[in-house]
Motif scaffolding. Sequence first.
Motif, PDB file in Angstrom:
ATOM      1  N   VAL A   1      -2.922  -6.448 -14.869  1.00 43.58           N
ATOM      2  CA  VAL A   1      -3.638  -5.402 -14.126  1.00 43.58           C
ATOM      3  C   VAL A   1      -2.758  -4.837 -13.018  1.00 43.58           C
ATOM      4  O   VAL A   1      -2.657  -3.611 -12.845  1.00 43.58           O
ATOM      5  CB  VAL A   1      -4.955  -5.951 -13.548  1.00 43.58           C
ATOM      6  CG1 VAL A   1      -5.568  -4.946 -12.566  1.00 43.58           C
ATOM      7  CG2 VAL A   1      -5.946  -6.255 -14.668  1.00 43.58           C
ATOM      8  N   LYS A   2      -2.115  -5.712 -12.243  1.00 44.33           N
ATOM      9  CA  LYS A   2      -1.248  -5.241 -11.156  1.00 44.33           C
ATOM     10  C   LYS A   2      -0.130  -4.353 -11.700  1.00 44.33           C
ATOM     11  O   LYS A   2       0.203  -3.316 -11.116  1.00 44.33           O
ATOM     12  CB  LYS A   2      -0.661  -6.438 -10.402  1.00 44.33           C
ATOM     13  CG  LYS A   2      -1.682  -7.187  -9.551  1.00 44.33           C
ATOM     14  CD  LYS A   2      -1.027  -8.353  -8.819  1.00 44.33           C
ATOM     15  CE  LYS A   2      -2.033  -9.060  -7.909  1.00 44.33           C
ATOM     16  NZ  LYS A   2      -1.411 -10.213  -7.199  1.00 44.33           N
ATOM     17  N   ASN A   3       0.443  -4.769 -12.824  1.00 45.95           N
ATOM     18  CA  ASN A   3       1.519  -3.981 -13.432  1.00 45.95           C
ATOM     19  C   ASN A   3       1.009  -2.622 -13.902  1.00 45.95           C
ATOM     20  O   ASN A   3       1.671  -1.593 -13.721  1.00 45.95           O
ATOM     21  CB  ASN A   3       2.125  -4.727 -14.621  1.00 45.95           C
ATOM     22  CG  ASN A   3       2.945  -5.937 -14.196  1.00 45.95           C
ATOM     23  OD1 ASN A   3       3.122  -6.193 -13.009  1.00 45.95           O
ATOM     24  ND2 ASN A   3       3.452  -6.663 -15.161  1.00 45.95           N
TER      25      ASN A   3
ATOM     26  N   LEU B   1      10.535   6.185 -20.186  1.00 52.38           N
ATOM     27  CA  LEU B   1       9.750   5.261 -21.010  1.00 52.38           C
ATOM     28  C   LEU B   1      10.181   3.825 -20.755  1.00 52.38           C
ATOM     29  O   LEU B   1       9.344   2.925 -20.583  1.00 52.38           O
ATOM     30  CB  LEU B   1       9.914   5.609 -22.492  1.00 52.38           C
ATOM     31  CG  LEU B   1       9.161   4.685 -23.445  1.00 52.38           C
ATOM     32  CD1 LEU B   1       7.860   5.347 -23.915  1.00 52.38           C
ATOM     33  CD2 LEU B   1      10.002   4.345 -24.675  1.00 52.38           C
ATOM     34  N   LEU B   2      11.483   3.597 -20.707  1.00 49.03           N
ATOM     35  CA  LEU B   2      11.999   2.243 -20.461  1.00 49.03           C
ATOM     36  C   LEU B   2      11.622   1.762 -19.059  1.00 49.03           C
ATOM     37  O   LEU B   2      11.270   0.595 -18.871  1.00 49.03           O
ATOM     38  CB  LEU B   2      13.520   2.229 -20.642  1.00 49.03           C
ATOM     39  CG  LEU B   2      14.010   2.472 -22.071  1.00 49.03           C
ATOM     40  CD1 LEU B   2      15.520   2.681 -22.094  1.00 49.03           C
ATOM     41  CD2 LEU B   2      13.618   1.316 -22.980  1.00 49.03           C
ATOM     42  N   GLU B   3      11.668   2.667 -18.093  1.00 53.32           N
ATOM     43  CA  GLU B   3      11.284   2.296 -16.729  1.00 53.32           C
ATOM     44  C   GLU B   3       9.795   1.970 -16.645  1.00 53.32           C
ATOM     45  O   GLU B   3       9.394   1.001 -15.982  1.00 53.32           O
ATOM     46  CB  GLU B   3      11.636   3.432 -15.763  1.00 53.32           C
ATOM     47  CG  GLU B   3      11.159   3.234 -14.328  1.00 53.32           C
ATOM     48  CD  GLU B   3      11.766   2.019 -13.635  1.00 53.32           C
ATOM     49  OE1 GLU B   3      11.281   1.660 -12.547  1.00 53.32           O
ATOM     50  OE2 GLU B   3      12.725   1.422 -14.186  1.00 53.32           O
ATOM     51  N   ALA B   4       8.972   2.770 -17.323  1.00 52.23           N
ATOM     52  CA  ALA B   4       7.528   2.496 -17.325  1.00 52.23           C
ATOM     53  C   ALA B   4       7.245   1.147 -17.981  1.00 52.23           C
ATOM     54  O   ALA B   4       6.390   0.387 -17.504  1.00 52.23           O
ATOM     55  CB  ALA B   4       6.794   3.615 -18.061  1.00 52.23           C
TER      56      ALA B   4
ATOM     57  N   MET C   1       5.454  -4.442 -17.877  1.00 50.82           N
ATOM     58  CA  MET C   1       5.604  -5.794 -18.434  1.00 50.82           C
ATOM     59  C   MET C   1       6.382  -6.733 -17.520  1.00 50.82           C
ATOM     60  O   MET C   1       6.737  -7.840 -17.929  1.00 50.82           O
ATOM     61  CB  MET C   1       6.296  -5.705 -19.799  1.00 50.82           C
ATOM     62  CG  MET C   1       5.564  -4.837 -20.805  1.00 50.82           C
ATOM     63  SD  MET C   1       3.820  -5.313 -21.047  1.00 50.82           S
ATOM     64  CE  MET C   1       4.011  -6.941 -21.800  1.00 50.82           C
ATOM     65  N   SER C   2       6.638  -6.317 -16.282  1.00 51.89           N
ATOM     66  CA  SER C   2       7.368  -7.157 -15.333  1.00 51.89           C
ATOM     67  C   SER C   2       6.664  -8.499 -15.127  1.00 51.89           C
ATOM     68  O   SER C   2       5.458  -8.554 -14.872  1.00 51.89           O
ATOM     69  CB  SER C   2       7.488  -6.421 -13.997  1.00 51.89           C
ATOM     70  OG  SER C   2       8.135  -7.224 -13.039  1.00 51.89           O
TER      71      SER C   2
ATOM     72  N   ALA D   1      11.440  -6.977 -20.461  1.00 55.49           N
ATOM     73  CA  ALA D   1      10.756  -5.846 -19.842  1.00 55.49           C
ATOM     74  C   ALA D   1      11.762  -4.736 -19.533  1.00 55.49           C
ATOM     75  O   ALA D   1      12.778  -4.971 -18.883  1.00 55.49           O
ATOM     76  CB  ALA D   1      10.059  -6.282 -18.553  1.00 55.49           C
ATOM     77  N   GLY D   2      11.479  -3.542 -20.030  1.00 47.48           N
ATOM     78  CA  GLY D   2      12.358  -2.412 -19.788  1.00 47.48           C
ATOM     79  C   GLY D   2      13.471  -2.261 -20.796  1.00 47.48           C
ATOM     80  O   GLY D   2      14.321  -1.379 -20.656  1.00 47.48           O
TER      81      GLY D   2
END
Length: 351
Positions: free
Chosen positions: A100-102, A121-124, A129-130, A136-137
């Motif tokens: 949720v936070k992500n 897209l990669l940054e989002a 998914m951090s 992630a990324g």
Amino acid sequence: MNYQPPYTITPEILNRVAAISEAIGRLTVLTDQARALRLRPSVAPAHPCARDIQDIRVHNRIRTIHGSLAIEGNTLSEAQITAILEGKRVIAPPREVQEVKNALAAYDRFVTLKPEHEKDLLEAHRILMSGLIDEAGSYRHGGVGVMAGQQVIHMAPPADRVPQLMADLFGWLAATDAHPLIASSVFHYEFEFIHPFADGNGRMGRLWQSLILARWNPMFADIPVESLIFENQAEYYQALQESTQKTDSAPFIAFMLRMILDTVTSSTPEVTQEVTPEVRLLSVLAGEMTRQQLKEALGLKDDEHFRKAYLLPALEAGLVEMTIPDKPRSSKQKYRLTEKGRQVVARHGGG
């Protein structure tokens, strides 16, 4: 343009594009008119039933995030997501809280992300998914499949093909002249077919379709399509599977357009809660009209509700006037826009 995704434009798809375009156009005019009145307090009195525009946007963003994460198995409620947004402690599985936070952080970047930029897209994905996956990324380095419950409904292309497939897809998106409603649905399907990430593909595909649509019309930033997809989750997977079997994304396009149309239609009262009744009255008032004609144009039946909620506020705000002001109860009484009312209508696109 080298790559061309396989899809067929059916009459059903064309009809839905037309219906969505009409509905979103009407919604845009109403919202613009309401926003103008909110910025000018002297034009119309405040109404206790009208919520602040920002509150409505936050509410719809929460619905969007809830729907998109729920499809992926997140069990947190809209109330719990709201609490996390407000910085309150929530008793829930840590991974679900992190999701949720992500998602909140990713959607906060919504206005700065550019749908045609692969790096965005990669940054989002990195934000989304951090702390949840190691990659992630980054595009995946192994094989993945699309699951519907316990069933594998699609095996994605090998990992070494992903960078080229994604480059082709972004090249097509940048060059296509397809209507954004169609292009966004095609991108969504192709993205899910490629399944470029180790995890988070579903929520990323839905986010990117919303982003493409919002660049066409900003109203889509506040329309929670994901909420309705969650309610029709089995059909969502079925449409993906059927499109793969036919090597044609038309079934998925038709499904997504139905979800968008249903969301726009069902969300209209909620999205436009800032549109006060007197503004709706302005949108239908043409020339001089009787009380009965106005009620019919607004689709209302109750005379008392119409008088108290629509007509009196418009008269008090100086937006509408009587044609026979000395005889307010005259059977020949009609109503017309004042100069102030005409200015509001002319400035914001008419009714």
